[in-house]
Scaffold this active site. Sequence first.
Site, PDB file in Angstrom:
ATOM      1  N   HIS A 258       0.859  -1.194   0.000  1.00  0.00           N
ATOM      2  CA  HIS A 258       0.000   0.000   0.000  1.00  0.00           C
ATOM      3  C   HIS A 258       0.885   1.232   0.000  1.00  0.00           C
ATOM      4  O   HIS A 258       1.940   1.226   0.631  1.00  0.00           O
ATOM      5  CB  HIS A 258      -0.913   0.010   1.243  1.00  0.00           C
ATOM      6  CG  HIS A 258      -2.063   0.936   1.108  1.00  0.00           C
ATOM      7  ND1 HIS A 258      -1.965   2.268   1.404  1.00  0.00           N
ATOM      8  CD2 HIS A 258      -3.327   0.721   0.667  1.00  0.00           C
ATOM      9  CE1 HIS A 258      -3.143   2.844   1.178  1.00  0.00           C
ATOM     10  NE2 HIS A 258      -3.979   1.921   0.726  1.00  0.00           N
ATOM     11  N   ASP A 310      -8.028  -5.345  -0.373  1.00  0.00           N
ATOM     12  CA  ASP A 310      -8.472  -6.186  -1.492  1.00  0.00           C
ATOM     13  C   ASP A 310      -8.167  -7.664  -1.268  1.00  0.00           C
ATOM     14  O   ASP A 310      -8.802  -8.525  -1.877  1.00  0.00           O
ATOM     15  CB  ASP A 310      -7.806  -5.717  -2.797  1.00  0.00           C
ATOM     16  CG  ASP A 310      -8.374  -4.389  -3.257  1.00  0.00           C
ATOM     17  OD1 ASP A 310      -9.488  -4.047  -2.822  1.00  0.00           O
ATOM     18  OD2 ASP A 310      -7.706  -3.696  -4.040  1.00  0.00           O
TER      19      ASP A 310
HETATM   20  N1  ACO Z   1       3.973  -7.414  -4.840  1.00  0.00           N
HETATM   21  C1  ACO Z   1       5.306  -7.478  -4.951  1.00  0.00           C
HETATM   22  N2  ACO Z   1       6.128  -6.448  -4.669  1.00  0.00           N
HETATM   23  C2  ACO Z   1       5.551  -5.303  -4.287  1.00  0.00           C
HETATM   24  C3  ACO Z   1       4.170  -5.159  -4.173  1.00  0.00           C
HETATM   25  C4  ACO Z   1       3.377  -6.274  -4.468  1.00  0.00           C
HETATM   26  N3  ACO Z   1       2.051  -6.225  -4.355  1.00  0.00           N
HETATM   27  N4  ACO Z   1       3.887  -3.910  -3.756  1.00  0.00           N
HETATM   28  C5  ACO Z   1       5.046  -3.278  -3.623  1.00  0.00           C
HETATM   29  N5  ACO Z   1       6.059  -4.116  -3.956  1.00  0.00           N
HETATM   30  C6  ACO Z   1       7.474  -3.841  -3.883  1.00  0.00           C
HETATM   31  C7  ACO Z   1       7.966  -3.016  -5.041  1.00  0.00           C
HETATM   32  O1  ACO Z   1       8.345  -3.808  -6.135  1.00  0.00           O
HETATM   33  C8  ACO Z   1       9.147  -2.311  -4.395  1.00  0.00           C
HETATM   34  O2  ACO Z   1      10.180  -3.233  -4.296  1.00  0.00           O
HETATM   35  P1  ACO Z   1      11.711  -2.792  -4.438  1.00  0.00           P
HETATM   36  O3  ACO Z   1      11.931  -1.745  -3.387  1.00  0.00           O
HETATM   37  O4  ACO Z   1      12.450  -4.055  -4.201  1.00  0.00           O
HETATM   38  O5  ACO Z   1      11.826  -2.255  -5.844  1.00  0.00           O
HETATM   39  C9  ACO Z   1       8.657  -2.049  -2.990  1.00  0.00           C
HETATM   40  O6  ACO Z   1       7.711  -3.063  -2.712  1.00  0.00           O
HETATM   41  C10 ACO Z   1       8.001  -0.691  -2.821  1.00  0.00           C
HETATM   42  O7  ACO Z   1       6.960  -0.611  -3.755  1.00  0.00           O
HETATM   43  P2  ACO Z   1       6.407   0.725  -4.408  1.00  0.00           P
HETATM   44  O8  ACO Z   1       5.991   0.431  -5.813  1.00  0.00           O
HETATM   45  O9  ACO Z   1       7.333   1.857  -4.188  1.00  0.00           O
HETATM   46  O10 ACO Z   1       5.169   0.989  -3.535  1.00  0.00           O
HETATM   47  P3  ACO Z   1       4.007   1.946  -3.919  1.00  0.00           P
HETATM   48  O11 ACO Z   1       3.706   2.744  -2.731  1.00  0.00           O
HETATM   49  O12 ACO Z   1       4.225   2.713  -5.161  1.00  0.00           O
HETATM   50  O13 ACO Z   1       2.869   0.879  -4.276  1.00  0.00           O
HETATM   51  C11 ACO Z   1       0.894  -0.247  -4.582  1.00  0.00           C
HETATM   52  C12 ACO Z   1       1.663   0.760  -3.702  1.00  0.00           C
HETATM   53  C13 ACO Z   1       0.724   0.319  -5.983  1.00  0.00           C
HETATM   54  C14 ACO Z   1      -0.477  -0.469  -3.959  1.00  0.00           C
HETATM   55  C15 ACO Z   1       1.704  -1.573  -4.631  1.00  0.00           C
HETATM   56  O14 ACO Z   1       1.909  -2.064  -3.339  1.00  0.00           O
HETATM   57  C16 ACO Z   1       1.044  -2.623  -5.516  1.00  0.00           C
HETATM   58  O15 ACO Z   1       1.222  -2.607  -6.729  1.00  0.00           O
HETATM   59  N6  ACO Z   1       0.225  -3.542  -4.918  1.00  0.00           N
HETATM   60  C17 ACO Z   1      -0.487  -4.521  -5.709  1.00  0.00           C
HETATM   61  C18 ACO Z   1      -1.789  -3.931  -6.209  1.00  0.00           C
HETATM   62  C19 ACO Z   1      -2.798  -3.770  -5.115  1.00  0.00           C
HETATM   63  O16 ACO Z   1      -2.999  -4.664  -4.291  1.00  0.00           O
HETATM   64  N7  ACO Z   1      -3.508  -2.634  -5.129  1.00  0.00           N
HETATM   65  C20 ACO Z   1      -4.536  -2.338  -4.156  1.00  0.00           C
HETATM   66  C21 ACO Z   1      -4.191  -1.079  -3.403  1.00  0.00           C
HETATM   67  S1  ACO Z   1      -5.256  -0.840  -2.013  1.00  0.00           S
HETATM   68  C22 ACO Z   1      -6.778  -0.454  -2.615  1.00  0.00           C
HETATM   69  O17 ACO Z   1      -6.960   0.062  -3.704  1.00  0.00           O
HETATM   70  C23 ACO Z   1      -7.955  -0.829  -1.690  1.00  0.00           C
END
Ligand code: ACO
Length: 373
Positions: A258, A310
């Site tokens: 998140h 989710d």
């Molecule tokens: N699976 C695997 N790796 C992940 C995930 C994930 N779901 N989420 C974050 N990461 C990793 C990234 O690859 C990154 O890794 P690194 O530092 O080794 O490169 C690190 O965690 C930080 O991630 P960011 O992309 O900087 O986090 P950000 O704050 O941009 O992302 C997001 C938030 C978009 C929700 C992300 O966690 C994601 O894509 N999750 C999956 C989609 C999801 O479940 N969305 C629902 C959101 S909540 C809602 O709408 C109710």
Amino acid sequence: MAEEIYSPGLEGVIAGETAISTIAGGLQYRGYSVESLADHCSFEEVAFLVLEGELPQANQLAAFRDQLNDAMFINSEIVETLGKLPESSSMMDVMRTGVSMLAHWDPETGDNSHEANLRKSIRLLAQLPVVMAARERLRKGKKPIEPDAELSLAGNVLWQLFGEKPTESFARAMDVSLILYAEHEYNASTFTSRVVASTLSDLHSAIAAAIGALKGPLHGGANERVLEVLQEVGSSERAAKWVREALDNKRRIMGFGHRVYKTGDPRAVYLKTLCAELAVGRSEFEDMEQIAETIEQAVTSEKGLPPNLDWPSARLYHYMDIPVDLYTPLFVVSRVVGWSAHVIEQHDNNRLIRPRARYNGKSERTWLPISER
Ligand code: ACO
């Protein structure tokens, strides 16, 4: 010129003020913790709270329910059009089109006054489940079912989808999921709605745009992909290896991570208990709970990523036999409350949202006639 501040994805940026909700110190709607609201309130009470700022008194709640019941019908031409959209249309596109169509028949579409915005919000709250359920039945060759004024909004969602009166536990589970999805400060779709409202465009336009933002898999669209993860993993024994491989391949595991909750999403914690309750006594669902738990532990230990809302909501809807492509539309049915409250707040104290961009393109170029390029 002021000092340039830049944060990719606006991460950590305070982009506006709101009195609707905060995630600092746990999620609170209008000052009430979301857990206490989910424990004690109906979705209708929470919707009233988010829109009006106060929990309703008994007579106010009754009047609010009457307003919803009066609005729970959509024009027959809209229903007809819902049936004519291409079979291949995604349900989220149908929801967006539904809002756009409703705008044409709403008597106050262009009125941005506080009172008209409130009335329009209540109408949309009542009408969006009808749009979703009507399309769902029409695409299956069935006749849409009229809402039942005796049921709650959550109960009506299930009634209009399945044509059977929901059990108390299903109606309550749906109610709680709608409460948890209702509002979440400046997330991507809500921010979208505020940007649209800030141009003094109308509520329906802002909500249509917000639905477009919610559709993406990094936001609301994730809940539809969570089930694919659970099915792909298939068994608890495979979970740890599957997670390791997914992370090694830089795959995003839907339902985890998140932008703001780095140590855990309180909504996910709350809904997990309800999932376990719904699964009791049904072995395939009890198995799914076990698989989910093992994946959760693996993602947390491998990457330190906790689940978001989710993650459990997809299971909850699956246990209620809801088609997967209605999971994000259900998010719309609930979040319309938060979006509307934000549009109202924006219109009541408006300043055009127009940030700047840091230019990183070419410059100082000399124009050439087309024959010389
Ligand atoms: N699976 C695997 N790796 C992940 C995930 C994930 N779901 N989420 C974050 N990461 C990793 C990234 O690859 C990154 O890794 P690194 O530092 O080794 O490169 C690190 O965690 C930080 O991630 P960011 O992309 O900087 O986090 P950000 O704050 O941009 O992302 C997001 C938030 C978009 C929700 C992300 O966690 C994601 O894509 N999750 C999956 C989609 C999801 O479940 N969305 C629902 C959101 S909540 C809602 O709408 C109710």
